[in-house]
Design an enzyme around this catalytic site. Structure first.
Site, PDB file in Angstrom:
ATOM      1  N   HIS A 126       0.818  -1.225   0.000  1.00 48.88           N
ATOM      2  CA  HIS A 126       0.000   0.000   0.000  1.00 48.88           C
ATOM      3  C   HIS A 126       0.850   1.273   0.000  1.00 48.88           C
ATOM      4  O   HIS A 126       0.298   2.377  -0.050  1.00 48.88           O
ATOM      5  CB  HIS A 126      -0.943   0.013   1.205  1.00 48.88           C
ATOM      6  N   ASP A 141      -2.729 -10.610  -2.476  1.00 42.92           N
ATOM      7  CA  ASP A 141      -3.287 -10.131  -1.210  1.00 42.92           C
ATOM      8  C   ASP A 141      -4.770  -9.823  -1.405  1.00 42.92           C
ATOM      9  O   ASP A 141      -5.202  -9.505  -2.512  1.00 42.92           O
ATOM     10  CB  ASP A 141      -2.528  -8.867  -0.779  1.00 42.92           C
ATOM     11  N   HIS A 145      -6.354  -7.330  -0.617  1.00 45.54           N
ATOM     12  CA  HIS A 145      -6.605  -5.919  -0.914  1.00 45.54           C
ATOM     13  C   HIS A 145      -5.781  -5.468  -2.125  1.00 45.54           C
ATOM     14  O   HIS A 145      -4.684  -5.986  -2.355  1.00 45.54           O
ATOM     15  CB  HIS A 145      -6.256  -5.061   0.304  1.00 45.54           C
ATOM     16  N   ASP A 173      -4.341 -12.885   3.406  1.00 44.90           N
ATOM     17  CA  ASP A 173      -5.561 -12.405   4.062  1.00 44.90           C
ATOM     18  C   ASP A 173      -6.817 -12.627   3.221  1.00 44.90           C
ATOM     19  O   ASP A 173      -7.920 -12.267   3.650  1.00 44.90           O
ATOM     20  CB  ASP A 173      -5.431 -10.925   4.466  1.00 44.90           C
ATOM     21  N   TYR A 217      -3.775 -11.885   8.585  1.00 42.13           N
ATOM     22  CA  TYR A 217      -3.981 -11.382   9.951  1.00 42.13           C
ATOM     23  C   TYR A 217      -4.635 -12.399  10.869  1.00 42.13           C
ATOM     24  O   TYR A 217      -4.924 -12.081  12.026  1.00 42.13           O
ATOM     25  CB  TYR A 217      -4.783 -10.077   9.892  1.00 42.13           C
TER      26      TYR A 217
END
Ligand SMILES: [Zn+2]
Length: 353
Positions: free
Chosen positions: A167, A203, A205, A293, A332
């Protein structure tokens, strides 16, 4: 494949997140990397210590102003007395240079320490504490060392990075990321190799930072399969299918947003589509931005992929037969993260065999 590691990740204790104005415990914890390390040790992995790399390697993917800020942010905050008054034990921004606010682009770096935080952080949940810079810097060293191993002839390597990086953009940071480890590895492979590199991000995201860094670069293909931002997920403002690159990089960016609850079938189809796109693009080396995740049970995403799904994704990516650097991103669920990483790495080795 060799696993690159640094103990210095432990120095980054985010101290939670400020989310919708409230300090919450957060999920990007030192325990994440420790759980992965234990699982890989049990699986018989070979560990390699990260080597320190000069700042020039960072400047390939980040603006000097961001590095200068991050390197001194905690010391400046503490020296300004903010830990005592108002009693904030982490660097937290309060004012952001929104485009509609500005008279100058890029905006000036503010004099006040409190305002400077918002010049470089784009959210309030990515806090800076005493060891954050050291750990973030070490995570890049982990990724660069993993890239060096591949350039020296290892077929594949795994960078056990923490904090994560995808990110973080060229000049700002957020989403629990400070420096873009995967981008640094890709730049290293591109500089030392002979041809195009792909970063494929699995990922949960969107890898907005990696996308931004290489958005105009035709030599680095960036593909991401992630939960649809339009369904209400971070990073909300981008990660859409229409983002395909700019200028000479037009066509070198690919986003495959997925509906919440997609599960293995749709997610694996997206991973396979990204792999085929990279193969057709003639890339000579691969960076896998491995967030785990997307797994069912992860508190940060709704994609509901199984551990078998991660193994199968590994086989697809390994099947490209490219020199490959795997860089850890999110994940996570502390009870599952170790196994998920082992499954993905095992899949990559099976795919290569
Ligand atoms: Zn993520």
């Amino acid at each position: 494949m060799p696993v690159v590691w640094s103990d210095r990740h432990r120095r980054h204790e985010p101290g939670g997140e400020v989310w919708v104005g409230v300090r919450t415990p957060g999920t990007e914890l030192p325990e994440r990397a420790e759980r992965v390390r234990v699982a890989l040790t049990d699986a018989g992995a070979r560990f390699v210590d990260a080597e320190r790399h000069p700042d020039e390697a960072l400047l390939e993917v980040h603006d000097p102003a961001l590095l200068e800020y991050l390197a001194g942010a905690w010391e400046d905050w503490e020296a300004a007395g903010l830990t005592a008054d108002p009693g904030q034990d982490r660097v937290v921004p309060y004012l952001f240079p929104h485009p509609g606010l500005l008279a100058q682009d890029p905006p000036p770096v503010p004099t006040a320490i409190t305002a400077r935080a918002g010049r470089f952080a784009y959210d309030t949940m990515t806090l800076i504490g005493p060891g954050t810079w050291d750990a973030a810097r070490a995570a890049v060293d982990v990724a660069l060392t993993a890239a060096d191993l591949v350039l020296a002839g290892e077929p594949a390597s795994y960078a056990c990075c923490r904090p994560p990086g995808h990110h973080a953009t060229r000049d700002c940071f957020g989403g629990s990321c400070y420096l873009n480890n995967a981008a640094a590895a890709a730049a290293r492979l591109g500089a030392g190799g002979d041809g195009r590199v792909a970063v494929l991000d699995v990922d949960a995201h969107h890898g907005n930072g990696t996308q931004a860094i290489f958005y105009s670069d035709p030599e680095v293909l960036v593909g991401s399969a992630h939960v649809d931002p339009a369904a209400g997920w971070f990073p909300h403002f981008l990660g859409f299918a229409a983002e395909t690159g700019a200028g000479p990089g037009e066509g070198a960016n690919r986003n495959l947003p997925l509906a919440p609850g997609s599960g293995d079938e749709a997610w694996l189809a997206a991973v396979a589509e990204l792999a085929a796109w990279a193969r057709d693009g003639g890339v000579r080396a691969l960076v896998v931005a491995l967030g785990v995740d997307a797994a069912a049970g992860d508190p940060e995403s709704p994609l509901r992929v199984s551990a078998d799904g991660y193994r199968a994704a590994g086989r697809v990516l390994g099947g490209l037969g490219l020199p490959t650097v795997v860089v850890q991103e999110g994940g996570y669920d502390l009870a599952a993260i170790g196994r998920l990483v082992v499954e993905a790495l095992t899949g990559i080795e099976e795919g290569r065999a």
